[in-house]
Each structure stands twice: as structure tokens, then as C-alpha cells.
Design an enzyme around this catalytic site. Structure first.
Site, mmCIF file in Angstrom:
data_model
loop_
_atom_site.group_PDB
_atom_site.id
_atom_site.type_symbol
_atom_site.label_atom_id
_atom_site.label_comp_id
_atom_site.label_asym_id
_atom_site.label_seq_id
_atom_site.Cartn_x
_atom_site.Cartn_y
_atom_site.Cartn_z
ATOM 1 N N LYS A 284 85.136 57.855 88.460
ATOM 2 C CA LYS A 284 84.670 59.222 88.667
ATOM 3 C C LYS A 284 83.489 59.287 89.649
ATOM 4 O O LYS A 284 83.275 60.292 90.296
ATOM 5 C CB LYS A 284 84.245 59.855 87.341
HETATM 6 C C1 LIG Z 1 89.396 59.651 84.434
HETATM 7 C C2 LIG Z 1 89.919 58.290 84.255
HETATM 8 C C3 LIG Z 1 91.279 57.999 84.398
HETATM 9 C C4 LIG Z 1 92.311 59.088 84.651
HETATM 10 O O1 LIG Z 1 92.184 59.646 85.947
HETATM 11 P P1 LIG Z 1 92.851 61.083 86.256
HETATM 12 O O2 LIG Z 1 92.365 61.440 87.612
HETATM 13 O O3 LIG Z 1 92.335 62.007 85.200
HETATM 14 O O4 LIG Z 1 94.314 60.892 86.186
HETATM 15 C C5 LIG Z 1 91.692 56.683 84.276
HETATM 16 N N1 LIG Z 1 90.804 55.702 83.997
HETATM 17 C C6 LIG Z 1 89.489 55.943 83.840
HETATM 18 C C7 LIG Z 1 88.585 54.815 83.512
HETATM 19 C C8 LIG Z 1 88.994 57.237 83.991
HETATM 20 O O5 LIG Z 1 87.679 57.468 83.836
#
Ligand SMILES: *Cc1c(COP(=O)(O)O)cnc(C)c1O
Length: 496
Positions: A111
Site C-alpha cells: 500500500k
Molecule cells: C491490500 C493487500 C492485498 C490486496 O490488494 P488489492 O489491491 O486489494 O487486491 C494483498 N496483499 C497485501 C499484503 C495487502 O496489503
């Protein structure tokens, strides 16, 4: 470049307006009105991550000057915020199989790739649109977005940030990261329920006219830092290009050689950025959507039927415990050529929890995407086997990707070179990683914070600074609310 809503009743608006609004007032998501192509991506083979980012972002942000895009990029992607100058390095696990490590930012999950730059976009966007209201960022989080958004927005002038997380749905480390957050403009609230409860609560508040009017009088305006905001999505396109360019630079693939990406998926934001990268001309063969037991997307990609009417399962990959994948709406809007069928499907999803796309759309989805899922036992086994074989400790989400990649190879025989998108540091989900790598006696009865040190000792990897001493920091946020009380919680905070 202009943006329009997937529900067809709002727009076109500039990138600044789309980023500032977050979600369109008709409840839809913003998408670019026209396709963007990148001529000859190979000219960026010897460029830095920052240079690549400028080249990819500029055509989407045409109301930003080149200097402004550069400023945003430089403020976000640097070695103060990230622990490697490569920003998003590739790790070669085996011949033809690479991991794209997206967790070198301050909160140790992918993120950060978007949330380190979004506040800079938003600040410029408010200046450009002559906005004088204070922007209130509302975030629903399955664990990782919340902390990344808090880090990105803390003490950014002209903004407030409020994060809602499912009380029982996040790991101890994730929770601690959030409830100890410092900053004069931050609030963190636990919601009794799961991520979908928090997310639909936030979405409802965004489109609630009475709340909006109440806040406008006080000089506030909402925006979103969830991946429903285009400003979250667009920076994610960059690392698909960057991974490909690194493979070219290192001689792992030839000119125009197509690769597969495996993406551990929840809200469909990360993998959707891969879809946009492909549309822009990046040679991607297959986008492999890796799910956990909340496998609503696997069923959809295989059948064209999206049905969220099923039990929500808590797994050891909690950031993917999601049954309503918001960004799928954008994919469907693009695949139907910006058609109003999407509005109907989303209305059906809202009213009955289920919709079926037409045969052409289902075929278009299945041509490009492939999906399967991993259960917790498979995930743990893969973390263990990968460590035994390669000495590489994977987090649970990345491991879901590796399990599903194994299933893809077995099912299709496709030997295309492949990048697994690694979405979190193994230290962030250290309890499960410890269970996979250590014996029961060592793990049993230990806190996550003790396990961090034990894992570090085992692997020789250092504990990331963002996770150190979390258990010693004071808890600054302890509000817990029911889903129906989220609106009141917001009003209470803002009326203070
Ligand atoms: C948010 C997240 C995901 C999923 O990503 P999306 O964009 O919501 O599909 C997968 N792994 C981790 C560690 C995340 O923080």
C-alpha cells in the site's frame, strides 16, 4: 486526460477533480475517458524507478506540469521513505520466476507504493481546483491501507484522516501500527464487523447528502484514500512497467517478450493496475488472480457470476479477506467499452449480492485473467517449502500467490516467465510465518513482538524500523463502534 464515472452520470472531470473527489457523486469510480499508450517502453530500461514513474504518470495527470509530477515522485519515492534505492526491487527466486518486492516502504506492505504519493497528488489537486475546504480522508482498511494512509497523510496541511478497521480482522502488528499512530490530524476507529462492513459503511457516508451538507457548513469535504480513488490506482501501474524493465535490463527476457504476473488479490486494485499497464502496451500474457478462501473472484473469473452471498472466512492472509472487490467495477466498465450495463450489475450487487455478466464480457475476462485460490494449510506449506528450498521467507499473501502459480502451471503448462507480486514483508505477518518456519514449542505462547526477533535471528533479515518497538508505544486511539455508528463517530470527531 479527463475522467468519467463508471455509473455514467458524472464527468468528465480533470485528474485533479477526480483525485480530490475520490469517488464519483453517482457512486461510481473514476476511469480515464481515453486509453493511454506508452511508446517504446524499452527506452526506460536504464532509468531509475523515479524516472519511470514520471514517464508513466504524466499522461494520466495532464493537468499537472512535468515539474509538479516530478515533485510528487521525488517526495514519495526516496531512500528516506524506502529502505532500498530500487524502491520496488525484483528478486530472482528460480529461473523464470521472480518476486516483485513491494514492501520496502515505511509500513512494510505494498500500500505504501500508492499511499506515499497520493497525499502529494491530493495537495496539488486541491491547490489547482481552488479548494479551500479542509479535506477529510475516510479510509476503510483490512489492515494495511490504514497504516499506510496514516503515514502518508499525517500532519499534511489541509487534510484530516480517519481510519476504520475491523476490530477482529487485523493482526496484532497491524492493529498496533494503527492505534499508536501519532499526528495532529489523525483518528483511528475500530468497527465491530469485518472489512466489508467497514468498507460499505464508508462508501455509504461518502454518498450521504445530509452528512456532506453538515460538513460543508463546517468547512470540510470528504475524499478517499482507498483504491476506489484513481490517485491510488495510477501509481500502481508504474511497478508493472518497472518489473518488466528490470527483467529486460538484467537480460532475463528478450525484446517484447511477454511475461505473466501473479497478484495476491483482495479489492482488485493491484491487479487492475496490471490490466491498465497491459492496455498501455506492456507485454503481459496472463494476469493470474490469486485468492484465499474468500474466493469470490476465482468463481467470477471462471464463470462470469459474481456472488458475494457466502460465508466470510477469516484467513492468515487478512488483507485479502474481502467479498466485495470494488475495483472490478472499473475492469467491467473498460471491458464493456464504457457501457451502462455496469450500473445495472452494481445495482444488482447492492440489492441482492449477486450479478452475472453477459457471455462476451465473461469471455473477455477469462481470456486475460486466470484464477485459483489457496487455503491456509497450503499457504503455510508453501512458506515452509520456499524457505527450505531457497532460504527466502515469504509473507502469507505472497505465499498465496505462489500456491496459485503452482496450480496455474499444473493446469495450463504455460512456461512463460513469471513475476509474483510480493505484497508484504514476512515480518508483518510474523505469527503465521513463524508457525511455518519454526517448531511449535518455539512459537507457542510468544507475542508477535517476540516472534519478530526470533524470525530475524533465524533468517538474518533485520526487523524493519516501522515494526520495531511497537509494543512499547502508547495506545492513542481506542474507540470501538458498531457499523451503524460510524457516521456519528465521524461527526463527533469533526465537531470537536
Ligand atoms: C491490500 C493487500 C492485498 C490486496 O490488494 P488489492 O489491491 O486489494 O487486491 C494483498 N496483499 C497485501 C499484503 C495487502 O496489503
Amino acid at each position: 486526460m479527463l475522467y468519467r464515472s463508471t455509473r455514467g452520470r458524472f464527468g468528465p472531470v480533470t485528474a485533479s477533480q477526480a483525485i480530490k473527489l475520490g469517488i464519483a457523486p453517482d457512486g461510481g469510480l473514476f476511469v480515464p475517458t481515453d486509453p493511454v499508450t506508452i511508446e517504446n517502453p524499452d527506452r526506460l530500461i536504464n532509468s531509475t524507478y523515479q524516472e519511470r514513474a514520471e514517464a508513466i504518470l504524466q499522461p494520466f495527470l495532464t493537468d499537472f506540469t512535468g515539474a509538479e509530477v516530478r515533485e510528487c515522485v521525488q517526495s514519495a519515492y526516496n531512500t528516506v521513505r524506502f529502505d532500498t534505492p530500487a524502491i520496488a526491487p525484483l528478486y530472482k527466486l528460480a529461473p523464470g520466476l521472480h518476486l516483485l518486492e513491494l514492501w520496502h516502504g515505511p509500513t512494510c506492505a505494498f500500500k505504501d507504493m500508492a499511499l506515499q504519493i497520493l497525499p502529494h497528488f491530493l495537495k496539488k489537486a486541491t491547490e489547482k481546483t481552488g479548494e479551500d475546504a479542509e479535506i477529510v480522508i475516510l479510509v476503510a482498511t483490512s489492515g494495511d491501507t490504514g497504516k499506510a494512509a496514516l503515514e502518508g497523510f499525517r500532519d499534511v496541511p489541509g487534510t484530516r484522516i480517519m481510519v476504520f478497521y475491523p476490530e477482529q480482522g487485523v493482526s496484532e502488528v497491524q492493529k498496533r501500527q494503527m492505534v499508536t499512530q501519532e499526528g495532529g490530524n489523525v483518528s483511528v476507529v475500530a468497527v465491530r464487523g469485518n472489512f466489508d462492513d467497514a468498507q460499505s459503511g464508508v462508501k455509504a457516508i461518502f454518498t450521504d447528502e445530509t452528512v456532506k451538507a453538515d460538513l460543508a457548513i463546517r468547512g470540510y469535504k470528504f475524499s478517499s484514500a482507498n483504491s476506489i480513488n484513481w490517485g491510488r490506482l495510477v501509481p500502481q501501474i508504474v511497478y508493472y512497467f518497472s518489473a518488466y524493465l528490470d527483467l529486460r535490463r538484467d537480460g532475463e527476457i528478450g525484446p517484447r517478450e511477454a511475461v505473466n504476473f501473479v497478484v495476491p488479490t483482495g479489492n482488485f486494485g493491484n491487479i487492475l493496475a496490471g490490466f491498465y499497464a497491459r492496455r498501455m502496451g506492456l507485454p503481459i500474457r496472463r494476469l493470474i488472480c490469486a485468492a484465499n478462501r474468500n474466493n469470490v473472484l476465482t468463481d467470477f473469473i471462471r464463470t462470469g457470476v459474481y456472488d458475494r452471498n457466502r460465508a466470510f472466512v477469516r484467513t492468515i492472509s487478512p488483507s485479502m479477506d474481502i467479498l466485495i472487490s470494488s475495483n472490478l467495477e472499473r475492469l467491467l466498465f473498460e471491458l464493456t467499452g464504457h457501457d451502462d450495463r455496469v450500473s445495472r450489475w452494481m445495482e444488482q450487487l447492492r440489492s441482492s449480492g449477486c450479478y452475472a455478466v453477459d457471455a462476451d464480457t465473461a469471455r473477455a475476462v477469462a481470456e486475460l485473467f486466470w484464477s485459483d485460490f489457496a487455503d491456509d494449510a497450503e499457504t503455510i506449506n508453501t512458506i515452509r517449502n520456499t524457505y527450505r528450498e531457497y532460504g527466502y521467507p515469504m509473507d502469507t499473501h505472497t505465499a498465496v500467490g505462489r500456491v496459485v502459480y503452482g496450480k496455474y502451471r499444473a493446469a495450463t503448462g504455460d512456461a512463460t516467465k513469471t513475476v509474483i507480486v510480493s505484497t508484504a514483508s514476512p515480518f508483518k505477518f510474523n505469527e503465521s510465518v513463524s508457525i511455518a518456519l519454526l517448531d511449535t514449542e518455539t512459537v507457542f505462547g510468544r507475542t508477535e513482538f517476540e516472534l519478530l526477533e526470533i524470525l530475524s535471528g533465524l533468517t538474518g533479515w533485520v526487523v524493519p524500523p516501522g515494526l520495531r518497538n511497537l509494543d512499547k508505544k502508547p495506545v492513542l486511539h481506542d474507540t470501538v463502534v458498531n457499523r451503524e455508528e460510524m457516521k456519528d463517530a465521524i461527526l463527533r470527531i469533526l465537531r470537536k
